[in-house]
Design an enzyme around this catalytic site. Structure first.
Site, mmCIF file in Angstrom:
data_model
loop_
_atom_site.group_PDB
_atom_site.id
_atom_site.type_symbol
_atom_site.label_atom_id
_atom_site.label_comp_id
_atom_site.label_asym_id
_atom_site.label_seq_id
_atom_site.Cartn_x
_atom_site.Cartn_y
_atom_site.Cartn_z
ATOM 1 N N ASP A 69 -9.255 -0.102 2.230
ATOM 2 C CA ASP A 69 -8.085 -0.426 3.082
ATOM 3 C C ASP A 69 -8.756 0.129 4.497
ATOM 4 O O ASP A 69 -8.248 0.999 5.113
ATOM 5 C CB ASP A 69 -6.971 0.528 2.748
ATOM 6 N N GLU A 106 -9.553 3.719 -2.187
ATOM 7 C CA GLU A 106 -8.361 3.555 -2.859
ATOM 8 C C GLU A 106 -8.541 2.784 -4.229
ATOM 9 O O GLU A 106 -9.492 2.273 -4.241
ATOM 10 C CB GLU A 106 -7.088 2.758 -2.297
ATOM 11 N N HIS A 159 -3.988 13.793 0.829
ATOM 12 C CA HIS A 159 -4.112 12.894 1.917
ATOM 13 C C HIS A 159 -3.080 13.170 2.779
ATOM 14 O O HIS A 159 -3.054 12.996 4.018
ATOM 15 C CB HIS A 159 -4.415 11.398 1.372
ATOM 16 N N ASP A 184 0.840 -1.104 -0.010
ATOM 17 C CA ASP A 184 0.026 -0.051 0.124
ATOM 18 C C ASP A 184 0.914 1.092 0.023
ATOM 19 O O ASP A 184 1.829 1.384 0.725
ATOM 20 C CB ASP A 184 -0.901 0.030 1.172
ATOM 21 N N GLU A 240 -10.781 3.570 3.953
ATOM 22 C CA GLU A 240 -9.840 4.286 2.910
ATOM 23 C C GLU A 240 -10.354 3.932 1.601
ATOM 24 O O GLU A 240 -10.231 2.982 1.018
ATOM 25 C CB GLU A 240 -8.409 4.055 3.401
ATOM 26 N N LYS A 250 -4.256 -2.514 10.180
ATOM 27 C CA LYS A 250 -4.521 -2.357 8.712
ATOM 28 C C LYS A 250 -4.914 -3.789 8.121
ATOM 29 O O LYS A 250 -5.243 -4.076 6.915
ATOM 30 C CB LYS A 250 -3.265 -1.872 7.925
HETATM 31 CA CA CA Z 1 -4.198 2.797 3.101
#
Ligand code: CA
Length: 431
Positions: A240, A208, A141, A134, A206, A260
């Site tokens: 994520d 993405e 961000h 990632d 998140e 995560k």
């Molecule tokens: Ca992320």
């Protein structure tokens, strides 16, 4: 990237699959790949309108006999990894063969029995993800998060020189619709002397993109910037999921870990780099005074895509009442990124790291310059200080049990038929 378009992108091309006409997501110009559970096991499928073409069944019906034998074998595999391992030129060949067959009315009799309604398909993870990385490539961000924790120095000095990333966990990548269990973990309240263990109280999403790798470079050999485009098979939406309270306590000095790796959701359809060709735009110019990328990161004709990405939230109460999901944010991808997709691939392999077919490279949270375009709740609510008020008057700082989060996205360009990614959903269940 390859900018030329071909007959598969022709806006006037129409399919004999009636539902593909003016389909907002899966017109014949898209043709994304997925894997669906079939009675005899998982099979490669292509989305066309509201249907999915079961590719091995199409082969059995006589489609694709002119394709190389090794390519045909890859199309009968239970995941996309074998197709991703074939040379990039073959991805284009098979796309053209599918586009030609699905737009040729004389092929309808042969192929109609290979179609299944998507609503009846149980979609699987489209590929076996060997490794997941990632990145942190959206400068808005990085600036927002940095300014919460380091108001005087939001962007660290390496940000404009080196694409920042970390190695994530592949085993907990799940497909759209998989429930996400609220993680438990160790946190320390700001006023506490010692940490405690319990369910995360600041669970976040998140927004993405996931870049899906094709081909392989041997360990020890890099991927030159000029050939990185041959290593990008396609793109999925990626959520994520992140536990901010766990993250704040554990992340120093080695970075994200248990905050995560309890679940990362991807959309079931891989939109190919080929399908995205009409939507390529140059990378935004770097602000004056920023360093030029080092030579190894200078991608010839580097590009990004014109994508409109959005995040919607539906609470359990909203779902019970039948209220439509509420838009949390909406972000234009092209203007949000400091590093391009091909720069991320090039950098990842620049030390000789071997990227393999099916590897997943997250872009990092995609945030634009305005509050409404911030791609996670940490930014959207400024660490909980500015809660969001939903249409029914309830508030959200972070996600609560029963909340359903949906990512969606479209590629848009004048003169091209709009294509979509479908959706990437997950519902939070209690710890
Ligand atoms: Ca992320």
């Amino acid at each position: 990237m390859t900018r030329t378009t071909d007959r598969s992108h022709d806006p006037n091309r129409r399919s004999w699959v009636a539902s593909a006409h003016d389909h907002p997501t899966f017109p014949i110009q898209n043709l994304p790949w997925g894997v669906a559970e079939m009675p005899h096991g998982p099979a490669l499928v292509i989305a066309i309108g509201d249907d999915a073409l079961v590719v091995p069944q199409a082969l059995n019906a006589g489609w694709g006999g002119e394709l190389p034998q090794a390519l045909q074998a890859a199309l009968r595999a239970p995941t996309l990894n074998a197709l991703m391992a074939r040379p990039a030129a073959e991805w284009t060949v098979v796309r053209l063969a599918l586009s030609d067959a699905l737009s040729d009315p004389t092929q309808a009799d042969r192929l109609v029995s290979s179609l299944r309604p998507q609503a009846e398909c149980r979609m699987q993870l489209p590929m076996r993800v060997g490794d997941y990385t990632d990145f942190y490539a959206s400068v808005h961000h990085a600036t927002n998060v940095g300014s919460m924790f380091r108001p005087d120095n939001p962007l660290l000095p390496n940000y404009k020189w080196v694409p920042i990333g970390y190695h994530g966990r592949a085993s907990s990548i799940v497909v759209d619709g998989t429930p996400i269990r609220r993680p438990r973990g160790q946190t320390r309240a700001p006023d506490a002397d010692a940490p405690s263990v319990g369910p995360s109280r600041s669970l976040d999403h998140e927004l993405e993109l996931g870049l899906v790798i094709g081909g392989a470079n041997p360990l020890g050999e890099s991927v030159p910037a000029g050939s990185a485009h041959e290593r990008l098979f396609g793109v999925v939406l990626l959520n994520d999921w992140s536990a901010r309270d766990l993250q704040a306590w554990e992340y120093q000095p080695l970075g994200p870990f248990l905050a995560k790796n309890f679940g990362s959701t991807i959309s079931p359809w891989v939109v190919t780099a080929d399908a995205l060709r009409p939507f390529q735009v140059p990378m935004p110019a770097r602000p004056e005074g920023d360093p030029a990328p080092l030579p190894y990161l200078q991608v010839p004709d580097d590009a990004t895509w014109n994508l409109e990405l959005s995040v919607h939230l539906q609470t359990a109460a909203m779902a019970a009442r039948g209220d439509a999901p509420w838009q949390v944010s909406r972000t234009a991808f092209a203007g949000a990124m400091y590093w391009s997709p091909l720069q991320l691939i090039t950098h990842h392999a620049s030390n000789g790291c071997d990227l393999r077919p099916g590897d997943l490279l997250g872009t990092g949270t995609i945030s634009g310059p305005t509050p409404e375009s911030r791609g996670c709740l940490l930014e959207r609510t400024w660490r909980g200080a500015e809660p969001l008020t939903l249409p029914d008057g309830t508030q959200r700082r972070f996600l609560e049990d029963g909340d359903t989060l949906t990512l969606s996205g479209q590629a848009v360009a004048s003169g091209a038929v709009t294509i979509g990614f479908g959706v990437c959903r997950g519902t939070i269940v209690g710890a």
